[in-house]
Scaffold this motif. Structure first.
Motif, short mmCIF file in Angstrom:
data_model
loop_
_atom_site.label_atom_id
_atom_site.label_comp_id
_atom_site.label_asym_id
_atom_site.label_seq_id
_atom_site.Cartn_x
_atom_site.Cartn_y
_atom_site.Cartn_z
N MET A 181 117.03 39.46 -7.38
CA MET A 181 116.31 38.34 -6.53
C MET A 181 115.93 37.51 -7.53
O MET A 181 115.31 36.44 -6.59
CB MET A 181 115.90 38.77 -5.65
CG MET A 181 116.45 40.42 -4.19
SD MET A 181 115.23 40.05 -3.16
CE MET A 181 115.16 41.95 -4.00
N LEU A 182 115.39 38.13 -8.98
CA LEU A 182 115.12 37.01 -10.14
C LEU A 182 115.70 36.12 -10.96
O LEU A 182 116.43 36.57 -10.71
CB LEU A 182 114.47 38.26 -10.86
CG LEU A 182 112.98 38.86 -9.86
CD1 LEU A 182 111.89 39.49 -10.89
CD2 LEU A 182 112.07 37.64 -9.37
N SER A 183 115.19 35.46 -11.37
CA SER A 183 115.63 34.06 -12.29
C SER A 183 115.99 34.91 -13.49
O SER A 183 115.17 36.14 -13.69
CB SER A 183 115.24 32.67 -12.42
OG SER A 183 114.26 32.82 -12.92
N PRO A 184 117.21 34.95 -14.06
CA PRO A 184 117.01 35.19 -15.65
C PRO A 184 115.66 35.40 -16.53
O PRO A 184 114.91 36.24 -17.07
CB PRO A 184 117.54 34.52 -16.12
CG PRO A 184 118.53 34.29 -15.29
CD PRO A 184 117.99 33.80 -14.14
N ARG A 185 115.06 33.99 -15.67
CA ARG A 185 113.62 33.44 -16.92
C ARG A 185 112.64 34.98 -16.06
O ARG A 185 111.66 35.33 -17.08
CB ARG A 185 113.38 32.08 -16.18
CG ARG A 185 111.95 32.32 -17.37
CD ARG A 185 111.96 29.98 -17.42
NE ARG A 185 110.42 30.12 -18.05
CZ ARG A 185 110.60 29.09 -18.38
NH1 ARG A 185 111.29 27.47 -17.95
NH2 ARG A 185 108.99 28.41 -19.12
N ALA A 186 111.91 34.50 -14.51
CA ALA A 186 111.19 35.37 -13.78
C ALA A 186 111.82 37.08 -14.71
O ALA A 186 110.59 38.07 -14.70
CB ALA A 186 111.36 34.94 -12.38
N LEU A 187 113.28 37.31 -14.63
CA LEU A 187 113.17 38.46 -14.59
C LEU A 187 112.49 39.04 -16.28
O LEU A 187 111.63 40.50 -16.57
CB LEU A 187 114.22 38.94 -15.13
CG LEU A 187 115.28 40.50 -15.29
CD1 LEU A 187 114.00 41.95 -14.18
CD2 LEU A 187 116.36 40.60 -14.76
N ALA A 216 110.03 37.88 -17.41
CA ALA A 216 108.78 37.73 -17.69
C ALA A 216 108.03 38.78 -17.08
O ALA A 216 107.20 39.99 -17.56
CB ALA A 216 108.04 36.97 -16.83
N VAL A 217 108.73 39.57 -15.94
CA VAL A 217 108.45 40.60 -15.43
C VAL A 217 109.07 41.84 -16.29
O VAL A 217 107.71 42.92 -16.83
CB VAL A 217 109.34 41.10 -13.67
CG1 VAL A 217 109.42 42.55 -13.46
CG2 VAL A 217 109.44 40.11 -13.29
N LYS A 218 109.86 42.24 -16.84
CA LYS A 218 110.24 42.93 -18.03
C LYS A 218 109.12 42.73 -19.14
O LYS A 218 108.55 43.87 -20.35
CB LYS A 218 111.33 42.88 -18.61
CG LYS A 218 112.29 43.30 -18.05
CD LYS A 218 113.87 43.05 -18.74
CE LYS A 218 114.62 44.08 -18.09
NZ LYS A 218 116.48 43.67 -18.29
N ALA A 219 108.83 41.69 -19.70
CA ALA A 219 107.55 41.79 -20.81
C ALA A 219 106.20 42.13 -20.72
O ALA A 219 105.71 42.79 -20.50
CB ALA A 219 107.52 40.10 -21.36
N VAL A 220 106.05 41.60 -18.99
CA VAL A 220 104.50 42.33 -18.58
C VAL A 220 104.53 43.88 -17.74
O VAL A 220 103.64 44.22 -18.80
CB VAL A 220 104.21 41.74 -17.11
CG1 VAL A 220 103.20 42.38 -16.13
CG2 VAL A 220 104.54 40.67 -17.18
N THR A 221 105.91 44.35 -17.89
CA THR A 221 105.94 46.05 -18.08
C THR A 221 106.18 46.56 -19.21
O THR A 221 104.84 47.72 -19.27
CB THR A 221 106.93 46.36 -17.14
OG1 THR A 221 108.61 45.43 -18.11
CG2 THR A 221 107.26 45.51 -15.26
N LEU A 222 107.17 46.31 -20.10
CA LEU A 222 106.17 46.34 -22.00
C LEU A 222 104.73 46.31 -21.85
O LEU A 222 104.01 46.88 -22.76
CB LEU A 222 107.05 45.60 -22.20
CG LEU A 222 108.59 46.01 -22.48
CD1 LEU A 222 109.32 44.79 -23.58
CD2 LEU A 222 108.62 47.15 -23.02
#
Length: 163
Positions: free
Chosen positions: A79-85, A87-93
């Protein structure tokens, strides 16, 4: 250069984890066979299994983090755009870095206490502080691999490599 060194370090940890699993399997099999055929079970096999499970689990982490093969739940990824995804991955890292650093910090004092008081495993006589030190080492290598992946995610090096 750093990429290759981190990958080699993670692979070395993986091979040490594999060796621990082989030792665990051999010890368990020998214990069963010696108990069945000679009525002489292997002394300390329970502690051997405890120690090798710790080694295999902790030293398996760095490569799992490096390859991004840990358990993931991707309910919202589609459901997320590639850019939002990204960002989410960076936050989880970043959260993973914080968690691994917290674990390493929490383990430090018990390791020092175990060394100071001379704690040992009862049957095998293994010094407990060495097990803490091994856990700390595995956490630090895991932290290094996650920081490397975070750097890749922030600089876009990860997407370039897969393209």
């Amino acid at each position: 250069m750093a990429d290759a060194a981190i990958r080699r370090l993670a692979r070395l940890c993986t091979w040490a984890a594999v060796a621990a699993i082989l030792v665990m399997m051999a010890g368990t099999c020998w214990d069963i066979l010696a108990r069945q055929f000679f009525n002489r079970p292997l002394h300390g096999v329970v502690e051997l299994v405890e120690i090798t499970v710790l080694i295999s689990a902790m030293l398996g982490l760095p490569e799992a983090f490096l390859r991004d093969e840990q358990i993931q739940i991707d309910l919202v990824d589609s459901m997320l755009s590639p850019r939002a995804l990204a960002a989410v991955k960076a936050v989880t890292l970043l959260a993973t870095v914080a968690f691994l650093a917290l674990l390493a910090w929490v383990i430090w004092q018990p390791m020092l206490d175990a060394r100071r008081f001379g704690d040992i495993k009862y049957d095998l006589g293994v010094r407990v502080w060495l097990l803490y030190a091994l856990t700390l080492l595995a956490l630090l290598v895991s932290l290094l691999t996650v920081l490397f992946r975070l750097w890749q995610a922030l600089t876009g090096a990860e997407s370039e490599k897969t393209a």
